[in-house]
Design a protein around this motif. Sequence first.
Motif, PDB file in Angstrom:
ATOM      1  N   LEU A 167       6.003   0.418  -4.354  1.00 49.16           N
ATOM      2  CA  LEU A 167       5.077  -0.674  -3.813  1.00 49.16           C
ATOM      3  C   LEU A 167       4.528  -0.538  -2.543  1.00 49.16           C
ATOM      4  O   LEU A 167       5.402   0.139  -1.828  1.00 49.16           O
ATOM      5  CB  LEU A 167       5.706  -2.136  -4.173  1.00 49.16           C
ATOM      6  CG  LEU A 167       6.139  -2.479  -5.360  1.00 49.16           C
ATOM      7  CD1 LEU A 167       6.903  -3.654  -5.379  1.00 49.16           C
ATOM      8  CD2 LEU A 167       4.949  -2.939  -6.561  1.00 49.16           C
ATOM      9  N   ILE A 168       3.364  -1.245  -2.358  1.00 45.90           N
ATOM     10  CA  ILE A 168       2.773  -1.058  -0.958  1.00 45.90           C
ATOM     11  C   ILE A 168       2.617  -2.488  -0.490  1.00 45.90           C
ATOM     12  O   ILE A 168       2.078  -3.337  -1.044  1.00 45.90           O
ATOM     13  CB  ILE A 168       1.548  -0.502  -0.758  1.00 45.90           C
ATOM     14  CG1 ILE A 168       1.557   0.823  -1.045  1.00 45.90           C
ATOM     15  CG2 ILE A 168       0.818  -0.771   0.729  1.00 45.90           C
ATOM     16  CD1 ILE A 168       0.304   1.697  -1.133  1.00 45.90           C
TER      17      ILE A 168
ATOM     18  N   PHE B 262      -0.103  -4.748   0.497  1.00 42.85           N
ATOM     19  CA  PHE B 262      -0.920  -4.660  -0.428  1.00 42.85           C
ATOM     20  C   PHE B 262      -1.142  -6.005  -1.434  1.00 42.85           C
ATOM     21  O   PHE B 262       0.271  -6.323  -1.640  1.00 42.85           O
ATOM     22  CB  PHE B 262      -1.376  -3.376  -1.478  1.00 42.85           C
ATOM     23  CG  PHE B 262      -1.915  -2.291  -0.686  1.00 42.85           C
ATOM     24  CD1 PHE B 262      -2.350  -2.208   0.553  1.00 42.85           C
ATOM     25  CD2 PHE B 262      -2.545  -1.419  -1.443  1.00 42.85           C
ATOM     26  CE1 PHE B 262      -2.925  -1.238   1.344  1.00 42.85           C
ATOM     27  CE2 PHE B 262      -3.320  -0.246  -0.687  1.00 42.85           C
ATOM     28  CZ  PHE B 262      -3.333  -0.320   0.521  1.00 42.85           C
TER      29      PHE B 262
ATOM     30  N   GLU C 201      -3.843  -4.998  -6.069  1.00 44.79           N
ATOM     31  CA  GLU C 201      -4.135  -3.676  -5.776  1.00 44.79           C
ATOM     32  C   GLU C 201      -2.865  -2.649  -6.046  1.00 44.79           C
ATOM     33  O   GLU C 201      -2.913  -1.658  -6.586  1.00 44.79           O
ATOM     34  CB  GLU C 201      -4.205  -3.639  -4.086  1.00 44.79           C
ATOM     35  CG  GLU C 201      -5.641  -4.036  -3.801  1.00 44.79           C
ATOM     36  CD  GLU C 201      -5.806  -4.071  -2.200  1.00 44.79           C
ATOM     37  OE1 GLU C 201      -6.704  -3.588  -1.477  1.00 44.79           O
ATOM     38  OE2 GLU C 201      -4.911  -4.845  -1.458  1.00 44.79           O
TER      39      GLU C 201
ATOM     40  N   VAL D 295      -2.761  -1.153  -9.588  1.00 50.36           N
ATOM     41  CA  VAL D 295      -3.931   0.013  -9.711  1.00 50.36           C
ATOM     42  C   VAL D 295      -3.664   1.202  -8.906  1.00 50.36           C
ATOM     43  O   VAL D 295      -4.308   2.120  -8.788  1.00 50.36           O
ATOM     44  CB  VAL D 295      -5.390  -0.319  -9.627  1.00 50.36           C
ATOM     45  CG1 VAL D 295      -5.535  -1.573 -10.810  1.00 50.36           C
ATOM     46  CG2 VAL D 295      -5.775  -0.764  -8.308  1.00 50.36           C
ATOM     47  N   LEU D 296      -2.441   1.175  -8.223  1.00 47.47           N
ATOM     48  CA  LEU D 296      -2.081   2.294  -7.245  1.00 47.47           C
ATOM     49  C   LEU D 296      -2.374   3.700  -7.863  1.00 47.47           C
ATOM     50  O   LEU D 296      -2.857   4.522  -7.178  1.00 47.47           O
ATOM     51  CB  LEU D 296      -0.879   2.333  -6.691  1.00 47.47           C
ATOM     52  CG  LEU D 296      -0.393   2.341  -5.569  1.00 47.47           C
ATOM     53  CD1 LEU D 296      -1.146   1.571  -4.432  1.00 47.47           C
ATOM     54  CD2 LEU D 296       1.074   1.933  -5.061  1.00 47.47           C
ATOM     55  N   ASP D 297      -1.995   3.933  -9.287  1.00 45.27           N
ATOM     56  CA  ASP D 297      -2.100   5.306  -9.569  1.00 45.27           C
ATOM     57  C   ASP D 297      -3.188   5.377 -10.524  1.00 45.27           C
ATOM     58  O   ASP D 297      -3.535   6.365 -11.139  1.00 45.27           O
ATOM     59  CB  ASP D 297      -0.863   5.651 -10.235  1.00 45.27           C
ATOM     60  CG  ASP D 297      -0.192   4.638 -11.199  1.00 45.27           C
ATOM     61  OD1 ASP D 297      -1.070   3.819 -11.348  1.00 45.27           O
ATOM     62  OD2 ASP D 297       0.860   4.893 -11.772  1.00 45.27           O
TER      63      ASP D 297
ATOM     64  N   HIS E  86      -6.557   3.786  -9.761  1.00 43.25           N
ATOM     65  CA  HIS E  86      -7.572   3.242  -9.181  1.00 43.25           C
ATOM     66  C   HIS E  86      -8.815   3.879  -9.116  1.00 43.25           C
ATOM     67  O   HIS E  86     -10.176   3.334  -9.032  1.00 43.25           O
ATOM     68  CB  HIS E  86      -7.435   3.032  -7.576  1.00 43.25           C
ATOM     69  CG  HIS E  86      -7.162   4.131  -6.746  1.00 43.25           C
ATOM     70  ND1 HIS E  86      -6.162   4.845  -6.850  1.00 43.25           N
ATOM     71  CD2 HIS E  86      -8.221   4.860  -6.088  1.00 43.25           C
ATOM     72  CE1 HIS E  86      -6.230   5.985  -6.000  1.00 43.25           C
ATOM     73  NE2 HIS E  86      -7.427   5.912  -5.420  1.00 43.25           N
ATOM     74  N   THR E  87      -8.863   5.222  -9.650  1.00 42.44           N
ATOM     75  CA  THR E  87     -10.151   5.968  -9.647  1.00 42.44           C
ATOM     76  C   THR E  87     -10.743   6.191 -11.005  1.00 42.44           C
ATOM     77  O   THR E  87     -11.653   6.515 -11.499  1.00 42.44           O
ATOM     78  CB  THR E  87      -9.816   7.469  -9.404  1.00 42.44           C
ATOM     79  OG1 THR E  87      -8.769   7.918 -10.064  1.00 42.44           O
ATOM     80  CG2 THR E  87      -9.426   7.566  -8.045  1.00 42.44           C
TER      81      THR E  87
ATOM     82  N   ALA F  42     -12.814   1.548 -11.128  1.00 39.09           N
ATOM     83  CA  ALA F  42     -13.945   2.293 -10.434  1.00 39.09           C
ATOM     84  C   ALA F  42     -15.183   2.597 -11.150  1.00 39.09           C
ATOM     85  O   ALA F  42     -14.808   3.146 -12.122  1.00 39.09           O
ATOM     86  CB  ALA F  42     -13.043   3.368  -9.716  1.00 39.09           C
TER      87      ALA F  42
ATOM     88  N   LEU G 261     -15.095   1.145  -5.828  1.00 41.51           N
ATOM     89  CA  LEU G 261     -14.198   0.300  -6.534  1.00 41.51           C
ATOM     90  C   LEU G 261     -14.820  -1.045  -6.992  1.00 41.51           C
ATOM     91  O   LEU G 261     -15.808  -1.509  -6.669  1.00 41.51           O
ATOM     92  CB  LEU G 261     -12.914  -0.171  -5.366  1.00 41.51           C
ATOM     93  CG  LEU G 261     -11.958   0.806  -4.986  1.00 41.51           C
ATOM     94  CD1 LEU G 261     -11.206   0.016  -4.119  1.00 41.51           C
ATOM     95  CD2 LEU G 261     -11.029   1.331  -6.279  1.00 41.51           C
TER      96      LEU G 261
ATOM     97  N   PRO H 283     -13.504  -4.374  -7.254  1.00 47.09           N
ATOM     98  CA  PRO H 283     -12.467  -5.564  -6.855  1.00 47.09           C
ATOM     99  C   PRO H 283     -12.421  -6.631  -7.963  1.00 47.09           C
ATOM    100  O   PRO H 283     -11.368  -6.995  -8.378  1.00 47.09           O
ATOM    101  CB  PRO H 283     -12.788  -6.017  -5.641  1.00 47.09           C
ATOM    102  CG  PRO H 283     -13.644  -4.876  -5.025  1.00 47.09           C
ATOM    103  CD  PRO H 283     -14.365  -4.462  -6.386  1.00 47.09           C
TER     104      PRO H 283
ATOM    105  N   ARG I 267     -14.021  -0.855  -0.560  1.00 43.98           N
ATOM    106  CA  ARG I 267     -14.926  -0.901  -1.610  1.00 43.98           C
ATOM    107  C   ARG I 267     -15.006   0.506  -2.133  1.00 43.98           C
ATOM    108  O   ARG I 267     -15.829   0.757  -3.388  1.00 43.98           O
ATOM    109  CB  ARG I 267     -16.271  -1.203  -1.418  1.00 43.98           C
ATOM    110  CG  ARG I 267     -16.622  -2.845  -1.102  1.00 43.98           C
ATOM    111  CD  ARG I 267     -16.453  -3.412  -2.346  1.00 43.98           C
ATOM    112  NE  ARG I 267     -16.657  -4.891  -1.991  1.00 43.98           N
ATOM    113  CZ  ARG I 267     -15.740  -5.688  -1.530  1.00 43.98           C
ATOM    114  NH1 ARG I 267     -14.627  -5.341  -1.217  1.00 43.98           N
ATOM    115  NH2 ARG I 267     -16.200  -7.134  -1.320  1.00 43.98           N
TER     116      ARG I 267
ATOM    117  N   ALA J 251       2.593   7.583  -6.261  1.00 48.26           N
ATOM    118  CA  ALA J 251       1.422   7.165  -7.384  1.00 48.26           C
ATOM    119  C   ALA J 251       0.482   8.219  -7.430  1.00 48.26           C
ATOM    120  O   ALA J 251      -0.718   7.993  -8.015  1.00 48.26           O
ATOM    121  CB  ALA J 251       0.895   5.600  -6.714  1.00 48.26           C
TER     122      ALA J 251
END
Lengths: 505, 352, 393
Positions: A344-345, A348, A352, A355-357, A359-360, A365, A370, A372, C246, C266
């Motif tokens: 974890l971060i 964050f 967030e 979706v750390l791994d 998020h793309t 996205a 992104l 949100p 963003r 990650a």
Amino acid sequence: MSFELRGITKTFGSLVANDSIDLKVEAGEILAILGENGAGKSTLMNIAYGLLQADSGTILVDGKEISINEPSDALAAGIGMVHQHFMLIPVFTVAENIILGHERTGRAGTLKLEDARAAIKKVSEEFGFDVDPDAIVEELPVGVQQRVEIIKALIYNAKVLILDEPTAVLTPQETDDLLRIMKDLKAKGTAIIFITHKLREVKIAADRISIIRRGKVVGSAQPSASQEELASLMVGREVTLAPDKTAHTIGDVILSVKDIVIKDHTGRDIVSDISFDVCAGEVLAIAGVQGNGQTEVARALINLEDHIVGSMKLDGVEINGFSVHKSLDEGIAFIPESRELDGLISSFSIAENLVLDVHTQAPYAKGISLSPSQIRAEAEKRIIEFDIRTQSVSDPVSSLSGGNKQKVVLARELSRPVKLLIASQPTRGLDVGSIEFVHERILAERDAGRAVLLFSTELDEVMALADRIAVMYRGKILAIVNSDVTRDQLGLLMAGVVSAGAKSA
Amino acid sequence: MKKSFKLITLAAAAALVVGVAVAPASQAAKIKACLALDTGGVDDHSFNASAWAGAQASTGIASVQYLPATSAADFAPNIKKFVDQKCDLIIGVGFAISGAIVDSANLNPTIKYAVVDDQGYDHGPKGDQYPGKPVANVKGLTFSTDEPSFMAGYAAAGYSKTGKVATYGGAPYPTVTIFMDGFAKGVAYYNKIHKKSVKVLGWDPAKPDAGTFVGDFQNQNKALSISTGFEQQGADVIFPVAGGLGGATAGQSLKGKKSVTIWVDSDGYDLVPQYRSVLLTSVVKGIGESVKSVITDVSTKKYTNASYVGTLKNKGVSLASYHDLAKKVPGQIQNEVRQLGKDIASGKVSVK
Amino acid sequence: MNSLRKLGTKLSQVAALPFLSFLLAFFISGILIAVSDSRVLKLAGHPWQMIKMAGTVIGNAYLALFQGSIFDINLTHGHSFFQGFYPLSETIVTATPLILTGLSVALAFQSGLFNIGAQGQFVFGAIGASYIGFHYSLPPVLHLLISLAGGALLASIWGGFVGLLKAKTGAHEVIVTIMMNYIAGYFILWILKTKAFLRPGRIDPMAPEVGTNARLPHLAGADLRIHAGIFVALLAALFVWWLLTRTTMGFKFRSVGANASAAKTAGISIAYVTTATMALCGALAGLGGAVHVLGSEYAMTADIAGSFGFDAITVALLGRAKPVGTVFAALLFGALRTGGRTMQSNTETPLDIVLVIQALIVLFIAAPALVRYVFRIKNLKTSASITSKGWNG
């Protein structure tokens, strides 16, 4: 000597950490304080040791009220404490650590260590500690470092010893050693307050058990009570300790590891010639004492380690040499050993972190931008599905309890289409309620036909979850056995002893 | 929080009360002379300091002030500040500021300007027209430093036992090489008079590309290695034309006891007393004098845009005394150098 | 209404520490101004008069600071009222490159990197913009855009190299950027002496002025120096904000900055983030150099970078490594610098006091406990975590 806490109350803002708690321990007695994480055990003990001040309440030694404003007062009153995180200076020797804060100097300000050495030898012999006064602390195993802390308390004549979650960092063998030492100390008249949430240890060591829940003493129990009873008292509801493991069919091989060698940056082998298969619908547990190469094997499987030689095939695809990102994309869910460090971060938000791994990927996205709102919307679903207790998905993940943090990691990793779940020490530091949840999720994955690779140092966990068990010792797999192996056989294997009783599977 | 906000309001109120304060008292009929300095600060032990000292010596006839610059980007705003301050005379110190002075002078024809170490010509909008045109309200303050350098070269050659003297510069700017030219020609003149062949290391007026330069005016280490290099080649007099870097050379002279140093710009005997025992003499460039002179011109309404040229004749440049080393310079040479100064001033000897 | 109040609370929380530090710095500097003034010291025997005089002296100094940085009524005499804003124009001209270099450092902080190299990146931005600006003749707008882009690109390569070096060899960016600053400093000295850059007729290091088509247009007539560079800077701030909050790339940046180990687990490539961040940082600082040359200086000199790259670190810290904060911090520093000039010339308060104010502000920001103690406030939001993050390897 008796030690008593009477009506201790401590609040942090609106949170009542301790609510008029009464406790008493006599010489030659082990009092276990059982409670979930956040129940207020550590706060109470920090008050007893002078690290925190109570809002109200009194501390009595031999029936006389004393005031403890700082640790030195506690030491003077004969109260010693071994913290969960050791208060030692890693680069100092044992003797230097022990005299820390009580340095005696000879002529021209030179340190006089002879007295300390002699005292350490004496205490070591008395309790069979086997500690070298001139060893550098950071070079000692964790269990021995803990003994240094205990010696430190004993040398300064502690008659009451507070042990705060002492087994959290220990291997099964070290835990057994500690429990033996506690019994020796008890026999010599020391009063011990043993703080833990591990039921088996309580049953072995304690004379009496006080259970704390949400800052209050909610009851006491005898060590003869069953684990289920203790757990229910602790959590406040019925708990199933051994998850239901239904028999079911095992599918094709999902992960096939052949002759893996992992080297460290100096070129030394950390892991040598490891081979195993994990099939769909089965839990393969890799058991072993901490530091025998399991961490590296787990990390290697998603290519977090450099210098991996050998073959790692996931559903027929050779993944050795892939990037971490690509390894995960191939269909691996990864629950790292340290959720704080690797999972974890903490600054964050929960959303967030979820979706750390990914998020793309859609819908989080669109191109490089992104979304949100989508991230939040999906997070709302996850916190319901995984029962993550939080006010808002926008809160930082650091505001969550340990169990809820681990649920965030699980929610993230299990919400992707995966073939293989790698769980590394998934319940370390969690309370009973959370452990129950994690175990159920892991078995649910297995039942849904995924391959599960579980790395664990906890014998109970291995026994409860595994279909097959591989034991690692000094970078090698010593044996792969079926789950009908006994606890003792497994313990011996973990200590590096290949007994005739264990049959390979 | 509440208490703190009270404190803040209180402080703010106090600031307001004292804020409505008085304007500075107006001065008498003195002119207002303003110095826009080059980078390096007012205490640079070099031309900024000399210029400011000259201005301060004029406080009888002028109220003076200065603004320091941290980089070239400060030049234009500093000058603009002085325009807004209604300065009668704005003096830019150093040739680097010349462009900004000319720009401002073109915009403000009623204000008088001067620039130290440059002629203050307009080089066109892109700054590439050379030699450029004079500007009606800009006076250049320049110095024939080759004259005292010529004397220094003669003295150095007369003093040298090894028959080798040396010079180096900070960077190959005209304001630097003019010293080196004068020095080398002074040595040649000595050779001609005395039929000797004293050699000059580091500079040959005929081959300016082969001169020895530090590259900037900050690099002490490079200055030191140049100086030790000269010593190893046998030079026993070194003339560094690199402002404060002369300290590196003088320090080596002091330590190695193989050479003596000729200081540059101002009299090193006063400026760097720690090196007194190794300072043969100093080539003095009267920046302060020139600043004083232009302030006087404006005050007495004699200001023109004709460049001021500091010479031996008008004492705008000079060779300092030998001070502590006077005993080591042969009396004969001392007399010849003194006479040489007079001959250069009268035009009998040309330093070109 | 409620959300507005919430925003207000949040704003006051975030701005409280910088504001209080600011106040404290001015208070202490005020004392310094007073005790270094001979008129105040002369009244040593008369405490009340001395305090009054000290108040006058401090008031005048700070009044001059204001006049020199925002608005000066004296400048409107005989000119338009507009001319009174000349100091504000100067403040913005000084702040413009500082915003860009500040953003460069702030962006690096967000990715967990400590970019000491804004100075060198600025130099390369200036070199690129200057060369394209004076060497080529291109149509209006196009010439400006290509000059800006050229400066940013050159600096981006310069900065990105540091990232690549760190990604491939683990060389620490702090050490590498410091060394690269030296290289840039000597490189510009050398290049200004080459035939390509030397101004015809000159031998001192100064490049020719850039062509008029390559110059950033003035915004308020030729009398005020304020130029379109401020829009470039504000757009860059907007871009950095957008990038960080963003985009997937910004998400990666922040992940690595907040916890590199978790980001790596990650599947985020640290090497990619390090290289991309440093390249972008280079582009931002380089844009600062380009804007400085094309907006106000026109001719490049060896000391073109002044202290823009180093002040950027302070500005980014003061702005809590956030784009908006960085813009305000840069404007504040710009105001102090330009105002200090008036303070010195009007009241003879040394310009150096401005440096003292700057240093004190940063000191108090870095030591929030001190501010908390002075103002008796609990729970002041601090930015200590930003400062400590740079060294995590």
